[in-house]
Scaffold this motif. Structure first.
Motif, short mmCIF file in Angstrom:
data_model
loop_
_atom_site.label_atom_id
_atom_site.label_comp_id
_atom_site.label_asym_id
_atom_site.label_seq_id
_atom_site.Cartn_x
_atom_site.Cartn_y
_atom_site.Cartn_z
N GLU A 78 0.82 -1.20 0.00
CA GLU A 78 0.00 0.00 0.00
C GLU A 78 0.86 1.26 0.00
O GLU A 78 0.54 2.25 -0.66
N ARG A 79 1.96 1.23 0.72
CA ARG A 79 2.84 2.41 0.77
C ARG A 79 3.52 2.62 -0.59
O ARG A 79 3.65 3.76 -1.05
N GLU A 80 3.95 1.55 -1.24
CA GLU A 80 4.55 1.69 -2.57
C GLU A 80 3.54 2.22 -3.57
O GLU A 80 3.88 3.08 -4.41
N LEU A 81 2.29 1.76 -3.49
CA LEU A 81 1.25 2.29 -4.37
C LEU A 81 1.01 3.77 -4.11
O LEU A 81 0.82 4.56 -5.04
N GLU A 82 1.03 4.14 -2.83
CA GLU A 82 0.83 5.55 -2.47
C GLU A 82 1.93 6.42 -3.06
O GLU A 82 1.67 7.49 -3.62
N TYR A 117 3.84 10.25 -7.31
CA TYR A 117 4.69 10.53 -8.47
C TYR A 117 3.82 10.87 -9.68
O TYR A 117 4.14 11.78 -10.46
N ALA A 118 2.72 10.13 -9.84
CA ALA A 118 1.82 10.37 -10.98
C ALA A 118 1.21 11.76 -10.93
O ALA A 118 0.85 12.33 -11.96
N GLN A 119 1.10 12.33 -9.71
CA GLN A 119 0.56 13.68 -9.55
C GLN A 119 1.62 14.75 -9.78
O GLN A 119 1.33 15.95 -9.72
N GLY A 120 2.85 14.32 -10.04
CA GLY A 120 3.91 15.27 -10.35
C GLY A 120 4.71 15.75 -9.15
O GLY A 120 5.50 16.70 -9.28
N LEU A 121 4.55 15.12 -8.00
CA LEU A 121 5.28 15.55 -6.81
C LEU A 121 6.74 15.12 -6.88
O LEU A 121 7.08 14.08 -7.46
N VAL A 128 9.19 7.16 -15.22
CA VAL A 128 8.30 7.21 -16.38
C VAL A 128 7.90 5.81 -16.80
O VAL A 128 6.72 5.52 -17.05
N GLU A 129 8.89 4.91 -16.88
CA GLU A 129 8.60 3.52 -17.23
C GLU A 129 7.73 2.86 -16.17
O GLU A 129 6.83 2.07 -16.49
N ALA A 130 7.99 3.18 -14.91
CA ALA A 130 7.21 2.59 -13.82
C ALA A 130 5.74 3.01 -13.90
O ALA A 130 4.83 2.19 -13.74
N LEU A 131 5.51 4.30 -14.16
CA LEU A 131 4.13 4.78 -14.26
C LEU A 131 3.43 4.18 -15.48
O LEU A 131 2.25 3.80 -15.40
N ALA A 132 4.14 4.07 -16.58
CA ALA A 132 3.55 3.46 -17.79
C ALA A 132 3.20 2.00 -17.52
O ALA A 132 2.12 1.53 -17.92
N TYR A 133 4.09 1.29 -16.86
CA TYR A 133 3.84 -0.11 -16.53
C TYR A 133 2.61 -0.23 -15.62
O TYR A 133 1.75 -1.09 -15.82
N ALA A 134 2.53 0.63 -14.62
CA ALA A 134 1.41 0.57 -13.68
C ALA A 134 0.08 0.86 -14.36
O ALA A 134 -0.93 0.20 -14.09
N VAL A 135 0.08 1.83 -15.29
CA VAL A 135 -1.15 2.17 -16.00
C VAL A 135 -1.54 1.03 -16.94
O VAL A 135 -2.71 0.60 -16.98
N ASN A 136 -0.57 0.51 -17.68
CA ASN A 136 -0.86 -0.57 -18.65
C ASN A 136 -1.39 -1.82 -17.95
O ASN A 136 -2.17 -2.58 -18.52
N ASN A 137 -0.92 -2.04 -16.72
CA ASN A 137 -1.33 -3.23 -15.98
C ASN A 137 -2.45 -2.94 -14.98
O ASN A 137 -2.78 -3.80 -14.15
N LYS A 138 -3.01 -1.74 -15.06
CA LYS A 138 -4.14 -1.34 -14.23
C LYS A 138 -3.84 -1.52 -12.73
O LYS A 138 -4.65 -2.01 -11.97
N LEU A 139 -2.64 -1.09 -12.35
CA LEU A 139 -2.23 -1.19 -10.94
C LEU A 139 -2.51 0.10 -10.17
O LEU A 139 -2.54 0.10 -8.95
N ILE A 140 -2.66 1.20 -10.89
CA ILE A 140 -3.04 2.47 -10.25
C ILE A 140 -4.15 3.12 -11.07
O ILE A 140 -4.37 2.77 -12.23
#
Length: 252
Positions: free
Chosen positions: A194-198, A203-207, A240-252
């Motif tokens: 849960e903390r890693e997802l948070e 990061y996805a919000q640009g922080l 960038v790759e991490a966020l793309a992977y998470a979106v493609n795999n519907k993890l976030i």
């Protein structure tokens, strides 16, 4: 490449469609058009009876400098005009392996599957861009063949073409295509705490690292630790790759 013999044209080409199948189509293109207005991605629909595009959104990424009408008129010839020959061979392989996989699935499950992969498109101006291409069935024939499919095109966050994966809705399983052996290899989506997802959502919000640290009341080094764990789980090297992977795999 011999266009006439390519799997792109021949692997799933269908014959005539029954009246019962055609009765399913009322108004569906209006839904596709409305959806295309809500996404930054290019949207198009493939009809496998005539190997044509039944809908193409005006997003310029997929159009490669052509008009919507020109792309619609070209149909599958559009690929042969815009995809480099090396990537056409890749698409040929993906097409064959993908439809073989699809045909082996139970009829009731077929609409749950989607495939994603990367290849280059070349603009009219000669410049090439690596795009990510997603495809999922819209309509099946009575025999369970893919009749129409909807496709989404966006900029790829990978460095090289390929990266072929099949996902099943509601499942943690992912099938990756081994391009050398031409076989599908099944694995499970990585699990994040849960903390890693948070951290990933922030990061996805640009922080920044410091902003994330302040937000979740930890040190910047702790944020870096979570980030490193995410990279290791996803087998990527940057956020960038991490966020793309998470979106493609519907993890976030």
């Amino acid at each position: 490449m011999d266009i006439k013999n390519t799997n792109l044209l021949n692997k799933n080409r269908l014959s005539a469609i029954t009246d019962a199948n055609n009765s399913l189509l009322d108004g569906y293109l209006q839904v596709v058009e409305a959806f295309s207005k809500l996404t930054y991605q290019s949207v198009y629909v493939i009809d496998y009876t005539e190997m044509k595009f039944e809908y193409v959104s005006p997003n310029p990424l997929f159009l490669c400098g052509y008009t919507v009408e020109e792309v619609m008129g070209l149909g599958y010839d559009f690929y042969f005009k815009t995809v480099p020959e090396s990537d056409l061979k890749l698409l040929d392989l993906i097409n064959e392996a993908g439809f073989d996989f699809f045909d082996r699935q139970p009829a009731d499950d077929k609409k749950l599957f989607s495939i994603t992969y990367d290849f280059h498109l070349t603009h009219k101006n000669g410049k090439s861009v690596l795009i990510n291409h997603k495809l999922t069935p819209l309509f099946l024939t009575e025999e369970g063949k893919m009749w129409k499919a909807i496709c989404l095109v966006s900029i790829s966050h990978n460095q090289m073409p390929g990266n072929v994966a099949i996902h099943k809705e509601g499942s943690d399983a992912v099938w990756y295509l081994n391009l050398e052996q031409r076989v599908w290899q099944k694995s499970l989506k990585p699990k994040l705490t849960e903390r890693e997802l948070e951290v990933l959502r922030l990061y996805a919000q640009g922080l920044t690292i410091n902003q994330i640290a302040d937000k979740i009341f930890v040190s910047p080094d702790t944020v870096k630790y979570y980030r490193r764990r995410i990279f290791e789980n996803f087998r990527v090297t940057n956020i960038v790759e991490a966020l793309a992977y998470a979106v493609n795999n519907k993890l976030i």
